[in-house]
Scaffold this active site. Structure first.
Site, PDB file in Angstrom:
ATOM      1  N   ASP A  11     -21.344  40.171-141.003  1.00 24.10           N
ATOM      2  CA  ASP A  11     -22.457  40.661-140.191  1.00 24.10           C
ATOM      3  C   ASP A  11     -22.032  40.532-138.737  1.00 24.10           C
ATOM      4  OD1 ASP A  11     -24.108  41.207-142.326  1.00 24.10           O
ATOM      5  OD2 ASP A  11     -25.074  39.255-142.298  1.00 24.10           O
ATOM      6  N   ASP A 130     -32.661  46.021-148.445  1.00 24.72           N
ATOM      7  CA  ASP A 130     -33.144  44.700-148.042  1.00 24.72           C
ATOM      8  C   ASP A 130     -34.515  44.508-148.670  1.00 24.72           C
ATOM      9  OD1 ASP A 130     -30.878  44.303-146.523  1.00 24.72           O
ATOM     10  OD2 ASP A 130     -31.790  45.047-144.679  1.00 24.72           O
TER      11      ASP A 130
END
Length: 262
Positions: A11, A130
Site C-alpha cells: 500500500d 473492500d
C-alpha cells in the site's frame, strides 16, 4: 489441485509503503521498490501495488514508481489506484504491470471491467472489493438474523449500499479474472482473515479469490486457504515488519498439505 499463492501487498502513499488498521492510522513500512525487490527474491508468487490515495486525490497512479518496481521484480505485478480509463490501464501495462486492480472505478463505471477484459484479456483484470460487515436486525424479535457485507470505495471512505456477494457475481459476469477481497473489519488487526466472507464469495464465483485483511500469523494464512477457500492470500504487516519471511510462510503451508510453489 491448483497451487495456492502468497502475495505481499504494498500500500503506497506519498511514495512510501504504509500500513494501518481498518484503513486508518497509517505508519511507514519502507520503500516500495526495495520491498518489491526483496519479496521477489524471497519467492513471493506475485506482488500487489496499490496507490491508496490516488482515487481520493483524483490523480493517476505514480507511473515512475511502478516502472522502478517492474525493473526489480520478476514475478507478476498487479497495480491499482487512480485508474479511470482504458488508456490508464494501457499506460500501467506499458509501465510494467502484469495486471490492474479496479476498485472505485469498477463501482462507478462497471462497463470498464468489460472493456478492459475484452481489450487486454480477463487474466489481467482484478476487481478489488473492500467489504465491511453490516448486521441486519429482525425488528420484531430485536435479534440479529443475518450478517451481510457492504462494498466501500475511495479507500474505505464511502459506502455504496451494494451487497458484496451480489457485486462479486456481477464483476465475474462483466469479465473480471480475479477478485481481491479485503475485509475492512480485519484489515491491519492481525486477528485473522474473515473466513466466512472469503468462503461465501469463493463459493459463489468461479474465478480466483484473493483473501486480504487480518493476517497476523502463519496459521491465519492456512485458515484462509482451507476454511476460507481462498485461492491466494494477500498479506502486509507480517512481512513488512519482519515477523515472517515468504519462505517461512511457504514451508509452513507445505508441511500442512497446502499445494504451494517453493
Amino acid at each position: 489441485m491448483l497451487t495456492k499463492r502468497i502475495i505481499p501487498c504494498l500500500d503506497v502513499k506519498d511514495g512510501r509503503v504504509v500500513k494501518g488498521i481498518n484503513f486508518l492510522n497509517l505508519r511507514d513500512a519502507g520503500d516500495p521498490v526495495e520491498s518489491a525487490s526483496v519479496y521477489s527474491r524471497e519467492g513471493a508468487d506475485e506482488i500487489v501495488f496499490l496507490d491508496i490515495t490516488a482515487s481520493i486525490e483524483k490523480r493517476k497512479t505514480i507511473l515512475e514508481v511502478v516502472e522502478r518496481c517492474a525493473e526489480q521484480v520478476f514475478i507478476p505485478l498487479t497495480v491499482g489506484g487512480g485508474i479511470r480509463s482504458i488508456e490508464d490501464i494501457r499506460l500501467l501495462l506499458k509501465s510494467g504491470a502484469d495486471k490492474v486492480s479496479l476498485n472505485t472505478i469498477a463501482v462507478e463505471n462497471p462497463e470498464l471491467i468489460r472493456q478492459a477484459s475484452e481489450e487486454f484479456g480477463r487474466q489481467c483484470v482484478v476487481v478489488a472489493i473492500d467489504a465491511k460487515l453490516v448486521s441486519d436486525l429482525d425488528t420484531q424479535r430485536a435479534r440479529k438474523v443475518a450478517d451481510r457485507w457492504e462494498v466501500y470505495i475511495y479507500s474505505g471512505k464511502k459506502p455504496t449500499k451494494i451487497d458484496v456477494l451480489d457485486w462479486a457475481k456481477k464483476v465475474e459476469s462483466l469479465g473480471a479474472g480475479e477478485i481481491l477481497l479485503t475485509s475492512m473489519d480485519r484489515d491491519g488487526t492481525c486477528e485473522g482473515y474473515d473466513l466466512r466472507l472469503n468462503k461465501y464469495v469463493s463459493e459463489i464465483v468461479g474465478i480466483p479469490v484473493i483473501a486480504s485483511g487480518g493476517a497476523g500469523n502463519l496459521e491465519h494464512l492456512y485458515q484462509a486457504l482451507t476454511e476460507g477457500r481462498a485461492d491466494a492470500v494477500l498479506a502486509a504487516s507480517i512481512f513488512h515488519y519482519g515477523e515472517y519471511t515468504i519462505r517461512e510462510a511457504k514451508m509452513y503451508l507445505r508441511e500442512r498439505g497446502v499445494p504451494i510453489r517453493i
